[in-house]
Design a protein around this motif. Structure first.
Motif, PDB file in Angstrom:
ATOM      1  N   UNK A  18      84.116  12.574   3.119  1.00 20.33           N
ATOM      2  CA  UNK A  18      83.046  13.544   2.904  1.00 20.33           C
ATOM      3  C   UNK A  18      82.598  13.558   1.441  1.00 20.33           C
ATOM      4  N   UNK A  19      83.548  13.632   0.519  1.00 22.26           N
ATOM      5  CA  UNK A  19      83.193  13.745  -0.891  1.00 22.26           C
ATOM      6  C   UNK A  19      82.655  12.452  -1.483  1.00 22.26           C
ATOM      7  N   UNK A  20      82.849  11.341  -0.812  1.00 18.11           N
ATOM      8  CA  UNK A  20      82.408  10.059  -1.375  1.00 18.11           C
ATOM      9  C   UNK A  20      80.892   9.884  -1.327  1.00 18.11           C
ATOM     10  N   UNK A  21      80.211  10.687  -0.515  1.00 15.95           N
ATOM     11  CA  UNK A  21      78.750  10.600  -0.456  1.00 15.95           C
ATOM     12  C   UNK A  21      78.139  11.772  -1.217  1.00 15.95           C
ATOM     13  N   UNK A  22      76.936  11.558  -1.715  1.00 19.81           N
ATOM     14  CA  UNK A  22      76.220  12.607  -2.424  1.00 19.81           C
ATOM     15  C   UNK A  22      75.985  13.809  -1.516  1.00 19.81           C
ATOM     16  N   UNK A  23      75.574  13.527  -0.275  1.00 24.16           N
ATOM     17  CA  UNK A  23      75.309  14.602   0.677  1.00 24.16           C
ATOM     18  C   UNK A  23      76.585  15.383   0.999  1.00 24.16           C
ATOM     19  N   UNK A  24      77.694  14.673   1.127  1.00 23.65           N
ATOM     20  CA  UNK A  24      78.968  15.326   1.409  1.00 23.65           C
ATOM     21  C   UNK A  24      79.427  16.200   0.258  1.00 23.65           C
ATOM     22  N   UNK A  25      79.270  15.693  -0.977  1.00 25.19           N
ATOM     23  CA  UNK A  25      79.636  16.485  -2.157  1.00 25.19           C
ATOM     24  C   UNK A  25      78.804  17.766  -2.191  1.00 25.19           C
ATOM     25  N   UNK A  26      77.474  17.630  -1.977  1.00 25.33           N
ATOM     26  CA  UNK A  26      76.603  18.807  -1.950  1.00 25.33           C
ATOM     27  C   UNK A  26      77.009  19.776  -0.845  1.00 25.33           C
ATOM     28  N   UNK A  27      77.320  19.246   0.323  1.00 27.03           N
ATOM     29  CA  UNK A  27      77.713  20.083   1.452  1.00 27.03           C
ATOM     30  C   UNK A  27      78.950  20.919   1.122  1.00 27.03           C
ATOM     31  N   UNK A  28      79.950  20.281   0.538  1.00 24.88           N
ATOM     32  CA  UNK A  28      81.169  21.001   0.166  1.00 24.88           C
ATOM     33  C   UNK A  28      80.862  22.014  -0.935  1.00 24.88           C
ATOM     34  N   UNK A  29      80.018  21.629  -1.898  1.00 24.06           N
ATOM     35  CA  UNK A  29      79.620  22.540  -2.979  1.00 24.06           C
ATOM     36  C   UNK A  29      78.985  23.804  -2.402  1.00 24.06           C
ATOM     37  N   UNK A  30      78.013  23.645  -1.495  1.00 26.37           N
ATOM     38  CA  UNK A  30      77.333  24.815  -0.930  1.00 26.37           C
ATOM     39  C   UNK A  30      78.266  25.637  -0.048  1.00 26.37           C
TER      40      UNK A  30
END
Length: 84
Positions: free
Chosen positions: A26-38
């Motif tokens: 999840x964290x390896x993609x930009x979208x995944x990082x953003x998703x976890x951040x939000x």
């Protein structure tokens, strides 16, 4: 042959590795990082604290930070939002 205690310990270890693997995916993609951040932002006292938590998790899993600091994260996030 493993004892029941060793089998249980091995099961627990494998479950931990599987959870880490999912986090890494999840964290390896930009979208995944953003998703976890939000997701973290919902309970965090500030944007920066939510970012710090996610960036530290990334560091724990990958051995380096995805972003050097919160300002770098904001710059990339703003750049990506303008593209949309």
């Amino acid at each position: 042959m493993l004892t029941p205690a060793e089998e249980n310990a091995l099961r627990i270890y494998v479950a931990k590795l599987e959870k880490e693997n999912e986090e890494m995916k999840k964290l390896s993609t930009l979208e995944g990082f953003y998703s976890v951040f939000f997701q973290k932002l919902k309970n965090a006292p500030s944007n920066k604290s939510a970012f710090d938590e996610v960036n530290e998790t990334y560091h724990k899993l990958f051995g380096k930070y995805r972003y050097s600091d919160f300002n770098a994260f904001q710059t990339v996030m703003n750049r990506n939002n303008k593209k949309k």
